[in-house]
Design a protein around this motif. Structure first.
Motif, PDB file in Angstrom:
ATOM      1  N   ARG A 253       8.800  45.892   6.456  1.00 50.11           N
ATOM      2  CA  ARG A 253       9.919  45.553   5.581  1.00 50.11           C
ATOM      3  C   ARG A 253       9.391  45.319   4.179  1.00 50.11           C
ATOM      4  N   THR A 254      10.229  45.623   3.214  1.00 47.92           N
ATOM      5  CA  THR A 254       9.875  45.374   1.809  1.00 47.92           C
ATOM      6  C   THR A 254      10.461  44.034   1.409  1.00 47.92           C
ATOM      7  N   PHE A 255       9.639  43.191   0.853  1.00 44.75           N
ATOM      8  CA  PHE A 255      10.085  41.868   0.412  1.00 44.75           C
ATOM      9  C   PHE A 255      10.162  41.857  -1.102  1.00 44.75           C
ATOM     10  N   GLY A 256      11.277  41.415  -1.622  1.00 49.25           N
ATOM     11  CA  GLY A 256      11.407  41.304  -3.073  1.00 49.25           C
ATOM     12  C   GLY A 256      11.400  39.851  -3.489  1.00 49.25           C
ATOM     13  N   PHE A 257      10.738  39.581  -4.581  1.00 49.46           N
ATOM     14  CA  PHE A 257      10.679  38.204  -5.074  1.00 49.46           C
ATOM     15  C   PHE A 257      11.287  38.126  -6.449  1.00 49.46           C
TER      16      PHE A 257
ATOM     17  N   ALA B 293       8.012  44.048  10.786  1.00 53.64           N
ATOM     18  CA  ALA B 293       8.491  45.412  11.040  1.00 53.64           C
ATOM     19  C   ALA B 293       9.916  45.584  10.534  1.00 53.64           C
ATOM     20  N   ASP B 294      10.189  46.746   9.987  1.00 55.99           N
ATOM     21  CA  ASP B 294      11.548  47.114   9.583  1.00 55.99           C
ATOM     22  C   ASP B 294      12.157  47.898  10.739  1.00 55.99           C
TER      23      ASP B 294
END
Length: 77
Positions: free
Chosen positions: A73-77, A26-27
């Motif tokens: 939540r947005t996860f960036g890789f 969760a954000d």
């Protein structure tokens, strides 16, 4: 739907906890409620979850028809 039993009022954060709370994805900075407004339009009610947890902010009283939105939540890789 969350039954409150009698004349007891609950807050949006309390309603979120009764509904099972959040997950680790969760954000919590973007949790909000959608509330019925004028002319049938929804308005966005921001929740300061971190502030409520730390006792710095008050829980916002829930109203009939509120919808609590918990984005991921947005996860960036």
């Amino acid at each position: 739907t969350i039954p409150t039993g009698g004349n007891r009022n609950i807050g949006l954060y309390e309603a979120l906890l009764i509904g099972g709370g959040t997950t680790k994805f969760a954000d919590i900075q973007k949790i909000h409620a959608l509330r019925n407004g004028k002319n049938g339009l929804k308005s966005k009610v921001e929740m300061n979850v971190r502030g409520i947890n730390q006792g710095r902010s008050a829980d916002i009283p829930a109203q009939s028809g509120d919808i609590i939105v918990v984005p991921e939540r947005t996860f960036g890789f």
